[in-house]
Design a protein around this motif. Structure first.
Motif, PDB file in Angstrom:
ATOM      1  N   VAL A  33       6.746   7.591  -2.199  1.00 53.09           N
ATOM      2  CA  VAL A  33       5.683   6.583  -2.099  1.00 53.09           C
ATOM      3  C   VAL A  33       6.156   5.417  -1.239  1.00 53.09           C
ATOM      4  O   VAL A  33       5.411   4.902  -0.395  1.00 53.09           O
ATOM      5  CB  VAL A  33       5.280   6.103  -3.509  1.00 53.09           C
ATOM      6  CG1 VAL A  33       4.242   4.979  -3.426  1.00 53.09           C
ATOM      7  CG2 VAL A  33       4.728   7.263  -4.335  1.00 53.09           C
ATOM      8  N   VAL A 117       0.845  10.805  -3.565  1.00 53.72           N
ATOM      9  CA  VAL A 117       1.664   9.876  -2.776  1.00 53.72           C
ATOM     10  C   VAL A 117       0.772   8.978  -1.935  1.00 53.72           C
ATOM     11  O   VAL A 117       0.966   7.755  -1.835  1.00 53.72           O
ATOM     12  CB  VAL A 117       2.659  10.663  -1.893  1.00 53.72           C
ATOM     13  CG1 VAL A 117       3.429   9.714  -0.987  1.00 53.72           C
ATOM     14  CG2 VAL A 117       3.637  11.446  -2.759  1.00 53.72           C
ATOM     15  N   ALA A 121       0.370   4.889  -2.309  1.00 51.25           N
ATOM     16  CA  ALA A 121       0.671   3.997  -1.182  1.00 51.25           C
ATOM     17  C   ALA A 121      -0.516   3.103  -0.861  1.00 51.25           C
ATOM     18  O   ALA A 121      -0.361   1.890  -0.639  1.00 51.25           O
ATOM     19  CB  ALA A 121       1.062   4.844   0.031  1.00 51.25           C
ATOM     20  N   THR A 139       2.857   7.934  -9.454  1.00 47.21           N
ATOM     21  CA  THR A 139       4.299   8.082  -9.642  1.00 47.21           C
ATOM     22  C   THR A 139       4.608   9.211 -10.602  1.00 47.21           C
ATOM     23  O   THR A 139       5.503  10.039 -10.369  1.00 47.21           O
ATOM     24  CB  THR A 139       4.900   6.772 -10.136  1.00 47.21           C
ATOM     25  OG1 THR A 139       4.658   5.743  -9.172  1.00 47.21           O
ATOM     26  CG2 THR A 139       6.401   6.912 -10.364  1.00 47.21           C
TER      27      THR A 139
END
Length: 458
Positions: A33, A117, A121, A139
């Protein structure tokens, strides 16, 4: 208890302060990430005016997008976590570039099919309501994927180990079968070797018995040889005694022969002296004047061509033999004359060179022979191949070419007939007609190889 949970007994102002502190605290991002956040920020950084960027990022913004993330990643991450205004500026551009996914993230929603991911982000940069939950969920998904990948890798590793173990077991089974077969073969060979050893042992015993028998026979033969050697020595002594007697008798005979030879030499000298005085008286009675021409010169003047005049004298007659030593004996006779069938000699000895080189080589060779023997030499060639302008012949060598309509063979026979009876005439030729013709007139024919060997010896 999470950062957003507030205890019930906490003062309201303290609860608000704790919630703000929790919002200000940066979450710990997984490495995938974090790398995606840096890559999204680096991708849109080039569209932000430089005066809106912090000084450390202005130099990074001038790089290519892939180099920004690779070279300026730590600086970008530090300013994103510590500069909310910069993060908001970059997030606006990133969300706009993300399209529908960016709009969903601004509404606090995470599509089920979206990459965790990418969701984490975008949520970290845009920070909509509930963004921490989106980051936490993403996560957890990333960690679950990583753990699943690790588990899958372990499963694959176990499967590979099982496959290798199965393969090794099969190979071991094959090797065991091979070893069993090899053991059976070796056992058979061992049995054969045992039989061979028994046969060889028997043969060895027989050979030893034969050797003992041969040794006994050798001893007996040695005894007989010793006795024969003793008899031989006795016979040798007897023969030596007889040899001494024979040598004594031979010495006496040699002395008698020497005395007889002395008498014969005296008689021969007296006979030669008588003949010499008779010849002197005959020459004085006939009143013969000295002459500077020889019979061959008269034939050359009338029946042959020659490139130049040549003088020479020789005489002798010899036996019909091909030994070069016999040629030397003939040429050592008084007033010997050697007539050479030129091309018959050169084509047997020097056929690989030209005719001119053949003639020159032969003439030079017989010139050396004349210098050694002082004999008269005439070399005859066929006139059909006569070459004008020959080099001068050596002293004592007469070179002749047969005239038109006549062969060298006929010229050779004419030269032989011109010589007086009793003079030694040697004709060098391997032509049977020439040999037969000159022999009828008293000449001594020798083969061409005789002269070639004599010249080679010189």
């Amino acid at each position: 208890m999470s950062a957003y949970d507030v205890p019930d007994d906490l003062d309201p102002e303290a609860a608000v302060t704790a919630a703000q502190a929790a919002d200000d605290q940066e979450p710990a991002l997984p490495e995938p990430v974090r790398q995606r956040v840096i890559a999204l920020a680096a991708g849109v950084m080039g569209g932000v005016p430089l005066d809106e960027l912090p000084m450390p990022l202005r130099r990074v913004a001038k790089f290519a997008p892939n180099r920004r993330a690779r070279l300026g990643g730590p600086v970008i991450a530090m300013h994103l976590s510590g500069d909310p205004l910069l993060r908001q500026r970059l997030a606006t551009r990133v969300v706009n570039d993300a399209g529908d996914l960016g709009a969903a993230i601004l509404e606090g929603l995470a599509p089920a099919a979206a990459d965790p991911v990418e969701v984490a982000a975008l949520a970290y940069l845009a920070r909509p309501d509930g963004w921490r939950g989106l980051v936490t969920d993403a996560t957890d998904a990333v960690r679950a994927d990583a753990e699943g990948a690790v588990a899958s890798e372990r499963v694959r590793d176990v499967e590979q180990r099982l496959a290798r173990a199965e393969h090794d077991r099969a190979v071991a089974k094959v090797e065991a079968d091979k070893l069993r077969d090899e053991l059976a073969r070796l056992r058979d060979e061992a049995a054969g070797l045992r039989d061979e050893v028994r046969s060889l042992s028997k043969a060895l015993r027989e050979s030893q018995a034969k050797e003992r028998k041969a040794t006994d026979m050798l001893s007996a033969e040695k005894g007989r040889a010793v006795r024969a050697a003793a008899d031989h020595d006795a016979e040798l002594r007897r023969l030596r005694a007889r040899l001494a007697e024979a040598e004594t008798a031979a010495g006496a005979q040699r002395q008698s022969a020497k005395d007889a030879r002395a008498v014969d030499d005296a008689r021969l000298w007296l006979l030669l002296e008588t003949i010499g005085q008779a010849a002197v008286g005959l020459r004085r009675e006939l009143a013969l004047d000295p002459t500077d021409k020889l019979p061959a010169d008269f034939v050359a003047d009338t029946a042959a061509d020659r490139p130049e005049s040549a003088s020479g004298a020789a005489s002798a007659r010899a036996l019909d033999a091909d030994d070069p030593a016999r040629l030397d004996q003939l040429l050592s006779l008084p007033k010997a004359h050697m007539i050479v069938d030129g091309y018959n000699v050169t084509k047997r000895g020097y056929a690989e060179i030209s005719l001119e080189q053949q003639r020159n080589r032969l003439i030079a060779g017989v010139g050396g022979l004349v210098a050694q023997t002082r004999a008269e030499v005439t070399v005859v060639f066929d006139g059909a191949e006569r070459v004008h302008g020959l080099p001068p012949a050596p002293r004592g060598v007469r070179v002749l070419f047969s005239k038109k309509g006549e062969t060298a063979d006929e010229l050779i026979r004419r030269l032989v007939r011109a010589e007086p009876a009793g003079r030694p005439i040697v004709v060098i030729s391997s032509d049977k007609e020439v040999v037969d013709g000159v022999r009828r007139h008293g000449a001594y024919p020798l083969a061409s190889d005789t002269l070639l060997r004599r010249l080679a010896r010189s």
